[in-house]
Design a protein around this motif. Sequence first.
Motif, PDB file in Angstrom:
ATOM      1  N   GLN A  24      -9.588  -4.824   1.631  1.00  0.00           N
ATOM      2  CA  GLN A  24      -8.292  -4.961   2.299  1.00  0.00           C
ATOM      3  C   GLN A  24      -7.785  -6.389   2.099  1.00  0.00           C
ATOM      4  O   GLN A  24      -7.803  -7.226   2.990  1.00  0.00           O
ATOM      5  N   LYS A  25      -7.333  -6.630   0.871  1.00  0.00           N
ATOM      6  CA  LYS A  25      -6.774  -7.918   0.490  1.00  0.00           C
ATOM      7  C   LYS A  25      -5.840  -7.689  -0.687  1.00  0.00           C
ATOM      8  O   LYS A  25      -6.026  -6.748  -1.465  1.00  0.00           O
ATOM      9  N   VAL A  26      -4.814  -8.536  -0.775  1.00  0.00           N
ATOM     10  CA  VAL A  26      -3.839  -8.349  -1.844  1.00  0.00           C
ATOM     11  C   VAL A  26      -3.339  -9.707  -2.333  1.00  0.00           C
ATOM     12  O   VAL A  26      -3.143 -10.638  -1.550  1.00  0.00           O
ATOM     13  N   ASN A  71      -9.580   4.175   0.672  1.00  0.00           N
ATOM     14  CA  ASN A  71      -9.895   3.371  -0.510  1.00  0.00           C
ATOM     15  C   ASN A  71      -8.653   2.947  -1.285  1.00  0.00           C
ATOM     16  O   ASN A  71      -8.567   3.133  -2.501  1.00  0.00           O
ATOM     17  N   VAL A  72      -7.679   2.386  -0.594  1.00  0.00           N
ATOM     18  CA  VAL A  72      -6.467   1.899  -1.257  1.00  0.00           C
ATOM     19  C   VAL A  72      -6.850   0.714  -2.141  1.00  0.00           C
ATOM     20  O   VAL A  72      -7.526  -0.217  -1.699  1.00  0.00           O
ATOM     21  N   ASP A  73      -6.430   0.752  -3.393  1.00  0.00           N
ATOM     22  CA  ASP A  73      -6.699  -0.329  -4.340  1.00  0.00           C
ATOM     23  C   ASP A  73      -5.475  -1.247  -4.349  1.00  0.00           C
ATOM     24  O   ASP A  73      -4.514  -1.017  -5.086  1.00  0.00           O
ATOM     25  N   GLY A  91       0.806  -1.224   0.000  1.00  0.00           N
ATOM     26  CA  GLY A  91       0.000   0.000   0.000  1.00  0.00           C
ATOM     27  C   GLY A  91       0.831   1.263   0.000  1.00  0.00           C
ATOM     28  O   GLY A  91       0.297   2.358   0.158  1.00  0.00           O
ATOM     29  N   ASP A  92       2.152   1.122  -0.195  1.00  0.00           N
ATOM     30  CA  ASP A  92       3.080   2.262  -0.160  1.00  0.00           C
ATOM     31  C   ASP A  92       2.858   3.089   1.100  1.00  0.00           C
ATOM     32  O   ASP A  92       2.772   2.518   2.186  1.00  0.00           O
TER      33      ASP A  92
END
Length: 191
Positions: free
Chosen positions: A119-121, A41-43, A31-32
């Motif tokens: 919130q998943k990557v 709203n981090v993508d 997420g930098d």
Amino acid sequence: MEKVALVATLMSMVVCGSLMETAVGAVYAVGDSSGWTTIGNVDYKQWAATKTFKVGDTIVFTYNKQFHNVMQVKHADYRTCNVSAPIAAHSTGNDTIIIKTHGHHFYVCGVPGHCQAGQKVDINVERDSSTLAPSPLAISDPPTSASMQPSPSSSTISPTLNMPNSVGKETSSTISRVKVVLAIAVFVGIA
């Protein structure tokens, strides 16, 4: 003769430092600057898509441990946000994970509603073209928690070492090392 030996020693240090940098790999802050969160709203899908992950790279999840955690899950559980059987669970607020295998590595926040909120990557580590043997792991079957747990020494890796920029390229400290060696050489009068 002593000056030649000193120059050779200093140059060996630069080469060894560069090799160590390559062996350690890049360090990616998930997420930098936003970190691992539901705020803003981090993508994370877009974030991961701009990176080229390799075996040996480190991913760092930084978050408020009172409100979040990190769970590595299987692909099916990632898709459905099921955290009932995680492969590994992390909750320090500053989790450092060294990528040891190629393929997909799926991470979600296990707090109810967070995964569903995005919130998943999916960390996709492509096979290195120099790899000769196929991996025994299938894409849907990520490594076990024991193989993904960082060793005590790996948790000391500084998140700023080879910190990738916003497009996923590592910044290198090799030039800085060369400058230091040259400065030392000039200082001792051998350059």
